[in-house]
Design a protein around this motif. Structure first.
Motif, PDB file in Angstrom:
ATOM      1  N   MET A   1      19.573 -12.114  -0.924  1.00  0.00           N
ATOM      2  CA  MET A   1      18.831 -12.081  -2.180  1.00  0.00           C
ATOM      3  C   MET A   1      17.387 -11.642  -1.953  1.00  0.00           C
ATOM      4  SD  MET A   1      20.212 -15.256  -4.517  1.00  0.00           S
ATOM      5  CE  MET A   1      19.880 -16.546  -3.324  1.00  0.00           C
ATOM      6  N   LYS A   2      16.792 -12.100  -0.850  1.00  0.00           N
ATOM      7  CA  LYS A   2      15.414 -11.719  -0.545  1.00  0.00           C
ATOM      8  C   LYS A   2      15.322 -10.220  -0.301  1.00  0.00           C
ATOM      9  CE  LYS A   2      11.077 -12.200   0.625  1.00  0.00           C
ATOM     10  NZ  LYS A   2      10.039 -12.491  -0.394  1.00  0.00           N
ATOM     11  N   GLU A   3      16.300  -9.653   0.419  1.00  0.00           N
ATOM     12  CA  GLU A   3      16.296  -8.215   0.689  1.00  0.00           C
ATOM     13  C   GLU A   3      16.426  -7.415  -0.598  1.00  0.00           C
ATOM     14  OE1 GLU A   3      19.467  -6.818   3.138  1.00  0.00           O
ATOM     15  OE2 GLU A   3      18.773  -4.747   3.118  1.00  0.00           O
ATOM     16  N   ALA A   4      17.352  -7.849  -1.461  1.00  0.00           N
ATOM     17  CA  ALA A   4      17.536  -7.154  -2.736  1.00  0.00           C
ATOM     18  C   ALA A   4      16.272  -7.200  -3.576  1.00  0.00           C
ATOM     19  CB  ALA A   4      18.704  -7.769  -3.499  1.00  0.00           C
ATOM     20  N   ALA A   5      15.632  -8.368  -3.629  1.00  0.00           N
ATOM     21  CA  ALA A   5      14.412  -8.524  -4.424  1.00  0.00           C
ATOM     22  C   ALA A   5      13.272  -7.688  -3.853  1.00  0.00           C
ATOM     23  CB  ALA A   5      14.009  -9.998  -4.481  1.00  0.00           C
ATOM     24  N   THR A   6      13.170  -7.619  -2.531  1.00  0.00           N
ATOM     25  CA  THR A   6      12.110  -6.837  -1.892  1.00  0.00           C
ATOM     26  C   THR A   6      12.282  -5.352  -2.183  1.00  0.00           C
ATOM     27  OG1 THR A   6      11.877  -8.476  -0.123  1.00  0.00           O
ATOM     28  CG2 THR A   6      11.010  -6.267   0.308  1.00  0.00           C
ATOM     29  N   GLN A   7      13.528  -4.877  -2.141  1.00  0.00           N
ATOM     30  CA  GLN A   7      13.769  -3.469  -2.428  1.00  0.00           C
ATOM     31  C   GLN A   7      13.444  -3.136  -3.880  1.00  0.00           C
ATOM     32  OE1 GLN A   7      14.389  -1.017  -0.555  1.00  0.00           O
ATOM     33  NE2 GLN A   7      14.847  -1.998   1.397  1.00  0.00           N
ATOM     34  N   PHE A   8      13.762  -4.067  -4.782  1.00  0.00           N
ATOM     35  CA  PHE A   8      13.424  -3.832  -6.180  1.00  0.00           C
ATOM     36  C   PHE A   8      11.912  -3.818  -6.376  1.00  0.00           C
ATOM     37  CE2 PHE A   8      14.202  -3.500 -10.580  1.00  0.00           C
ATOM     38  CZ  PHE A   8      13.256  -4.271 -11.230  1.00  0.00           C
ATOM     39  N   GLU A   9      11.214  -4.706  -5.656  1.00  0.00           N
ATOM     40  CA  GLU A   9       9.752  -4.732  -5.731  1.00  0.00           C
ATOM     41  C   GLU A   9       9.180  -3.404  -5.246  1.00  0.00           C
ATOM     42  OE1 GLU A   9       6.451  -8.079  -4.906  1.00  0.00           O
ATOM     43  OE2 GLU A   9       7.644  -7.553  -3.157  1.00  0.00           O
ATOM     44  N   ALA A  10       9.773  -2.831  -4.175  1.00  0.00           N
ATOM     45  CA  ALA A  10       9.320  -1.537  -3.667  1.00  0.00           C
ATOM     46  C   ALA A  10       9.524  -0.450  -4.710  1.00  0.00           C
ATOM     47  CB  ALA A  10      10.073  -1.188  -2.379  1.00  0.00           C
ATOM     48  N   MET A  11      10.661  -0.476  -5.399  1.00  0.00           N
ATOM     49  CA  MET A  11      10.928   0.505  -6.443  1.00  0.00           C
ATOM     50  C   MET A  11       9.909   0.392  -7.574  1.00  0.00           C
ATOM     51  SD  MET A  11      14.458   1.140  -8.596  1.00  0.00           S
ATOM     52  CE  MET A  11      14.384  -0.457  -9.412  1.00  0.00           C
ATOM     53  N   PHE A  12       9.591  -0.845  -7.953  1.00  0.00           N
ATOM     54  CA  PHE A  12       8.621  -1.079  -9.021  1.00  0.00           C
ATOM     55  C   PHE A  12       7.237  -0.563  -8.634  1.00  0.00           C
ATOM     56  CE2 PHE A  12       7.057  -3.080 -12.773  1.00  0.00           C
ATOM     57  CZ  PHE A  12       5.821  -3.612 -12.458  1.00  0.00           C
ATOM     58  N   ILE A  13       6.815  -0.836  -7.400  1.00  0.00           N
ATOM     59  CA  ILE A  13       5.514  -0.363  -6.920  1.00  0.00           C
ATOM     60  C   ILE A  13       5.475   1.152  -6.903  1.00  0.00           C
ATOM     61  CG2 ILE A  13       3.962  -0.291  -4.923  1.00  0.00           C
ATOM     62  CD1 ILE A  13       4.956  -3.121  -4.218  1.00  0.00           C
ATOM     63  N   ASN A  14       6.580   1.773  -6.444  1.00  0.00           N
ATOM     64  CA  ASN A  14       6.648   3.232  -6.385  1.00  0.00           C
ATOM     65  C   ASN A  14       6.515   3.848  -7.770  1.00  0.00           C
ATOM     66  OD1 ASN A  14       8.736   5.880  -6.171  1.00  0.00           O
ATOM     67  ND2 ASN A  14       7.253   5.640  -4.527  1.00  0.00           N
ATOM     68  N   MET A  15       7.136   3.214  -8.775  1.00  0.00           N
ATOM     69  CA  MET A  15       7.027   3.706 -10.151  1.00  0.00           C
ATOM     70  C   MET A  15       5.588   3.626 -10.647  1.00  0.00           C
ATOM     71  SD  MET A  15      10.523   1.954 -11.602  1.00  0.00           S
ATOM     72  CE  MET A  15      10.151   2.252 -13.321  1.00  0.00           C
ATOM     73  N   MET A  16       4.894   2.539 -10.312  1.00  0.00           N
ATOM     74  CA  MET A  16       3.490   2.409 -10.717  1.00  0.00           C
ATOM     75  C   MET A  16       2.626   3.480 -10.052  1.00  0.00           C
ATOM     76  SD  MET A  16       2.573  -1.639 -11.030  1.00  0.00           S
ATOM     77  CE  MET A  16       2.730  -1.926  -9.271  1.00  0.00           C
ATOM     78  N   MET A  17       2.875   3.735  -8.773  1.00  0.00           N
ATOM     79  CA  MET A  17       2.090   4.736  -8.050  1.00  0.00           C
ATOM     80  C   MET A  17       2.327   6.128  -8.627  1.00  0.00           C
ATOM     81  SD  MET A  17       2.439   3.342  -4.121  1.00  0.00           S
ATOM     82  CE  MET A  17       1.260   4.537  -3.474  1.00  0.00           C
TER      83      MET A  17
END
Length: 317
Positions: free
Chosen positions: A36-52
Motif C-alpha cells: 500500500m505504501k508503494e502504491a501511494a508513493t507512486q500516486f504521489e509522484a504522479m500528482f507531483i509530476n502533474m503539478m510540475m
C-alpha cells in the motif's frame, strides 16, 4: 544518464506508465502495508509530476532553449524529480495509505455476513486503489487497448494538469473526440489542439454557421468556400480584421454533411497547403501551433493565437 538511473532503480517506475500501474494494482491487492505504501508513493509522484507540468505550461517558453529536444529532457527531469520528491514525501502518500487501509477494512466487513458468507458486492473499479488512482489505471488500460485497435483512447476523467472540465467543455469534447483522433492520425497535430480550434471558431458549438434552411453546416473550423470548392455552401455574417480594425462582412463558408467530414477537410487543408507546413512541424506545442496558424493567415483576428493558446491550455490541457 537519467534513462540509466530510471532503468536501474525499480522504485523509479512511473505511475503514468501502463505496466507500472498494472504492477501497482497487483501489489495493492496483497493488502500488505509495504504494498500500500508503494502504491501511494507512486500516486504521489504522479500528482507531483502533474503539478510540475502545469507550472511549466504556465511559464513563457521562448528563446534558444525553446525546442522539442529541450522539452523532452525537461519532461524526463521533471519525472525524476517527482519520484525523488515522492520518496521524501509531501504528505499525500500518508493520506492515501490511511484511505487504502480503511477501504480494505470496509471490504472485509462487507465480505463477512452473519453466516460467514459474503454479504455485499465490492464497489466497481480496481479493488484496493483509491478513486483517483482507479481513474488513472482505467484510463491507461483503455488507452493501451485503443492504441492496439486504432480507435480513439478514452477521455481521461480530468485534464493533464488535473483540472475537472466544465460540463459544456466535456460535452463538446465527448461529441467530437473520435473525429479529432482520426484527424490526429492524418496530420500529427494533437486532437486537443484541433478541438480547441473548433471550440474557438464555434463558441463550443453554440455559434455554428447555419445553412439557409436553419440546419447546421457542420463547419467546425470556419473554412471559407473559395472558387475551387465544389461542395455545399453556407452564407454567414462574419467579422474580418483589415489593418487591425474589425469589419463586418457576408462570406460563403463550406458546409458538410457531418462533423467527421469537417475534420477530414480540415486535415486535408493543413496537410496539403504549403502555407501550413510550419504549423504541422510545430504540432507538438500548443502556443507554437497557434502562432503558426496566425502567421500562415488562417485568421485575421490579431489576437487569434493568444485566444487559441489560452483555450487549449486552460480548458483542454
Amino acid at each position: 544518464m537519467i534513462a540509466s538511473r530510471l532503468s536501474n532503480d525499480q522504485t523509479a517506475k512511473l505511475a503514468l506508465d501502463t505496466n507500472s500501474l498494472n504492477g501497482l494494482r497487483q501489489s495493492a491487492k496483497d493488502g500488505s502495508p509495504a504494498a500500500m505504501k508503494e502504491a501511494a508513493t507512486q500516486f504521489e509522484a504522479m500528482f507531483i509530476n502533474m503539478m510540475m507540468k502545469s507550472m511549466r505550461d504556465a511559464t513563457p517558453q521562448e528563446g534558444l532553449m525553446d525546442n522539442q529536444q529541450t522539452k523532452t529532457f525537461t519532461t524526463m527531469l521533471d519525472q525524476q524529480m517527482s519520484q525523488n520528491l515522492a520518496k521524501r514525501g509531501v504528505g499525500l502518500a500518508d493520506v492515501l495509505v490511511r484511505q487504502l487501509g480503511a477501504q480494505q477494512m470496509g471490504q472485509q466487513a462487507l465480505a463477512i455476513g452473519a453466516d460467514g458468507v459474503g454479504a455485499g458486492a465490492a464497489a466497481p473499479g480496481i479493488k484496493g486503489l483509491p478513486t483517483a488512482m482507479n481513474a488513472a489505471a482505467m484510463y491507461q488500460g483503455g488507452a493501451a487497448a485503443a492504441a492496439a485497435t486504432g480507435k480513439a483512447p478514452p477521455l481521461a476523467a480530468t485534464t493533464e494538469s488535473g483540472r475537472v472540465q466544465a460540463p459544456h467543455v466535456r460535452a463538446f469534447q465527448e461529441k467530437l473526440h473520435e473525429h479529432a483522433h482520426a484527424a490526429e492520425q492524418t496530420t500529427g497535430v494533437p486532437a486537443k489542439f484541433m478541438l480547441g480550434q473548433a471550440a474557438l471558431e464555434t463558441g463550443w458549438g453554440k455559434r455554428m454557421i447555419k445553412n439557409a434552411d436553419g440546419t447546421s453546416s457542420n463547419n467546425l473550423f470556419g473554412i471559407k468556400a473559395g472558387p475551387n470548392w465544389k461542395g455545399k455552401v453556407a452564407t454567414a455574417v462574419t467579422t474580418e480584421y483589415v489593418n487591425g480594425k474589425p469589419q463586418t462582412r457576408v462570406e460563403k463558408f463550406r458546409a458538410y454533411d457531418t462533423p467527421a467530414d469537417s475534420f477530414r477537410d480540415y486535415a486535408r487543408l493543413i496537410t496539403n497547403n504549403p502555407r501550413y507546413e510550419k504549423v504541422i512541424a510545430n504540432g507538438g506545442d500548443a502556443e507554437a501551433f497557434a502562432r503558426g496558424l496566425q502567421r500562415a493567415g488562417y485568421a485575421t483576428d490579431p489576437h487569434y493565437a493568444a485566444k487559441l493558446t489560452r483555450l487549449i491550455k486552460h480548458s483542454l490541457a
